[in-house]
Design an enzyme around this catalytic site. Structure first.
Site, short mmCIF file in Angstrom:
data_model
loop_
_atom_site.label_atom_id
_atom_site.label_comp_id
_atom_site.label_asym_id
_atom_site.label_seq_id
_atom_site.Cartn_x
_atom_site.Cartn_y
_atom_site.Cartn_z
N HIS A 84 0.83 -1.22 0.00
CA HIS A 84 0.00 0.00 0.00
C HIS A 84 0.85 1.26 0.00
CE1 HIS A 84 0.20 -0.15 4.58
NE2 HIS A 84 0.23 1.16 4.42
N ASP A 219 1.04 -7.76 2.28
CA ASP A 219 1.18 -6.31 2.03
C ASP A 219 2.65 -5.93 1.91
OD1 ASP A 219 0.84 -3.62 1.79
OD2 ASP A 219 -0.39 -3.37 3.58
N SER A 648 3.93 2.12 8.53
CA SER A 648 3.68 1.21 7.42
C SER A 648 5.00 0.95 6.70
CB SER A 648 2.68 1.82 6.45
OG SER A 648 1.40 1.87 7.02
#
Length: 713
Positions: A84, A219, A648
């Protein structure tokens, strides 16, 4: 500020972990609590984590493109971050004919790696505390006078650093301006896409599973840093070579056990752990619900078109994910704050502090007064900013308005125009005027119905009906520059924009008569007249009181070890691999497996489809060295590391400093940890390195990338 939580949960965790983590912690890497980390199981030294004089783990950790974190995992600059985080770059390289979002992308060798203009990575070369120098002479100053001297002092401090040509220094406040730190930063500008799994792996579960555990998402995405022949930062060039890092992370595929020590190293974005109870109450009951409501309307409208049209799905994929991310996070945050009784615990903590230090009582009283007076302005600000942000028609109008104002002020030159053109080109590249007209119509109706008339333009009642709004917006769009009709005649290519900006004065005149521009300007003027200055004035007073309150907390509570709120600077957080007990009779294990992917599999589904090859690997149990003791491939796991947005892509490391996972999310029940860390619920979610290497090796047949790494078996 978070009150200690005396009631842990039925989850069985070691006492030392519960004590160490009752407040969480995002520690400046030069100030980590090495003693506590070693008591919890760490086997390396703090110097091995951060050492400016010799290679250390910090040399493998970068801020990716200004927002996420990434880490180097090979001696040739191979970079790992979240899918992402690289989503926008994957999207830009995608088309209906070459759909890397759907199919994935894997370079066959370095020659096949794809450049990404504008993408950067930042290394932190050193961190120095500079509090005394920055605050020198400010002791008896307040307000603007203090700010002006602080800014002057910071420039003097910056000028005192001896920097290499490729370095810069940034000074950041901590503890609400009670301390200051200088960061020496090195920025690399040639970052190329190496590999990414299809969205059915990298985004598996999509919005349904976002912020949710159990999770089964791969991810991750891979990039590579390139440098000039001297290994220094350089703009993109075919002559650049793979960057040779000072340090890269070994990748461990050892099995994980509950209570294993782990730490996360990255760039957490923003937390507010030390707020007074009144501030948390306003976030929980007013601000978050307002922002949630606007995004909910935008998401539902986009989703209808994206599900019906593949081209729209590709065009709006990154946008939709961006809107949905914090929409769902805020929902979880509200529920978590209520469930953890964050307001009640903060009120208790304030009573404790006031009993220990009578000077805190007037500070708390003043903060309550200020937040109460600011509340109606803060609520309108939340609605207004979300409406403008999520209706791209209004976002475009806002950009054009800035251009007109700059031109009228004589502040437009060739560089300014190029910057405006680039900004507009980026928006128009993924813009559907008809679709956004629906979004705009609906969010305007929400704003008109939810906001007191005193905050709105005159006669704004006419926008309370969605259907009528759509008719109005479509009519206004017919001859509007804003929506790419009018001058552009429906086309918004780079050449169209270049043509329009050939005569800036004519463009400005057209914009001044543009009906959508006038709609936006009426909204903005009402906001400026009724809210902006009032909100900012109160916030200035709140910031002053909060700085004082922060200092008083640190002076008064001698039993508590304080860490600064996150502000996108490099931090270390640590904890243990752990499941959780978020609700009565509900227990979550710490690890998910490939079998769980197949349990969720829905053929052809937007969120839960599974690639054919991954199904084949599962059916044949072709797992190689990547299965664990259960015989299955581990996919995701949770731990008690205190993380937030910006983490992230952060590396999750074991007691020896080996990479064991890739941070990508938090458990929904614990998203309130930005404001109130609760050890019962707060869990970060990571992709297991076994799954990452399994996908690279067995699914993508990209063993050449595995061969670059140092794999710890």
């Amino acid at each position: 500020m978070i009150k200690r939580s005396f009631l842990l949960s039925a989850v069985i965790v070691p006492a030392v972990m519960a004590f160490a983590q009752q407040y969480g912690g995002m520690w400046i890497p030069t100030e980590v609590n090495e003693k506590e980390m070693k008591e919890m199981g760490m086997k390396i030294s703090a110097k091995q984590i951060f050492d400016p004089s010799k290679p250390s783990i910090k040399d493998a950790v970068v801020q990716f493109n200004g927002g996420c974190t990434a880490e180097i995992i090979s001696p040739q600059g191979l970079l790992l971050t979240n899918h992402h985080c690289g989503y926008g770059q994957i999207q830009k390289h995608s088309s209906v004919q070459n759909d890397y979002l759907t199919d994935g992308f894997w370079a066959k060798d370095m020659n096949g790696e794809l450049p990404n203009p504008g993408v950067t990575v930042d290394f932190i070369a050193d961190i120095k505390e500079v509090t005394n120098q920055v605050l020198a002479g400010t002791q008896n100053l307040e307000g603007k006078a203090a700010d002006d001297l602080i800014n002057k002092n910071m420039e003097t401090v910056k000028a005192g650093f001896k920097l290499e040509p490729w370095q810069k220094v940034v000074i950041r406040p901590m503890y609400y301006g009670n301390k200051y730190y200088a960061y020496i930063i090195e920025t690399y500008k040639d970052v190329r896409l190496v590999g990414a799994p299809p969205s059915s792996i990298g985004k598996f579960g999509s919005d349904t599973d976002n912020w949710v555990w159990p999770r089964h998402t791969g991810d991750f995405a891979m990039f590579r840093i390139y440098a000039d022949k001297n290994n220094k930062p350089a703009e993109y060039s075919k002559d650049n070579v793979p960057y040779k890092p000072k340090y890269f992370l070994p990748v461990s595929i050892k099995d994980k056990q509950e209570n294993d020590f782990t730490f996360v190293f990255g760039f957490p974005g923003r937390t507010t752990e030390y707020l007074p109870s009144i501030a948390v109450e306003k976030v929980m009951n007013e601000i978050d619900p307002a922002m949630i409501s606007v995004r909910e309307v935008a998401l539902k409208t986009l989703d209808e078109k994206m599900r019906a049209d593949q081209g729209t799905k590709i065009k709006y994929a990154s946008k939709y994910a961006s809107i949905a991310n914090y929409w769902k996070k805020w929902i979880g945050e509200v529920e978590g704050l209520k469930k953890s009784d964050a307001v009640g615990k903060k009120e208790e903590y304030e009573k404790k502090l006031m009993s220990l230090n009578k000077d805190i009582t007037p500070t708390i009283t003043e903060l309550k007064r200020l937040y109460t007076l600011q509340a109606p302005f803060a609520l309108n600000r939340a609605y207004y900013t979300e409406v403008v942000r999520n209706a791209e028609t209004l976002t475009l109008a806002n950009n054009y308005a800035s251009f007109v104002e700059a031109l009228d002020a004589g502040k437009v030159d060739a560089t300014t125009i190029e910057n405006f053109k680039k900004r507009l080109t980026n928006i128009y590249a993924d813009f559907d005027g008809e679709l956004d007209a629906k979004v705009t119509a609906k969010v305007l109706a929400l704003y008109a119905n939810k906001t007191p008339a005193k905050f709105l333009p005159k006669d704004f009642d006419q926008y309370k009906n969605e259907s009528q709004n759509l008719t109005k917006i479509e009519e206004l769009s017919k001859n509007s520059v804003i929506t790419g009709r009018g001058i552009f005649n429906g086309a918004t290519t780079v050449s169209d924009i270049n043509k329009v900006f050939q005569d800036p004065k004519a463009l400005a005149q057209n914009l001044k008569n543009d009906p959508l521009m006038n709609l936006f300007l009426s909204l903005r003027q009402a906001y400026l007249d009724t809210t902006d200055e009032q909100y900012r004035t109160f916030q200035g007073h709140i910031d002053t009181a909060q700085k004082k309150y922060m200092a008083q907390q640190m002076e008064t509570d001698k039993d508590r070890k304080f860490f600064p709120d996150a502000n996108s600077t490099l931090r270390v957080t640590y904890g243990k691999v752990a499941g959780s007990n978020p609700r009565d009779a509900v227990y979550y294990g710490y690890q998910t497996h490939l079998a769980g992917v197949m349990e969720k599999y829905v053929p052809g589904d937007y969120e839960f489809d599974v690639p054919k090859k991954l199904i084949e690997l599962y059916d044949t149990k072709n797992y190689g060295i990547y299965k664990d003791k259960t015989g299955d491939v581990p996919v995701n796991f949770t731990a008690t590391n205190h993380t937030t947005g910006g983490n992230s892509g952060s590396p999750a490391l074991d007691a020896h400093g080996n990479l064991i996972g890739l941070n990508f999310d938090r458990q929904w029940e614990g998203t309130m940890s930005d404001i109130n860390f609760d050890p019962r619920f707060s869990r970060n979610i990571m992709v297991d390195t076994k799954y990452i290497l399994f996908i690279i090796d067995k699914y993508a047949d990209a063993k050449w990338l595995i061969n670059e790494m140092k794999v710890v078996k």
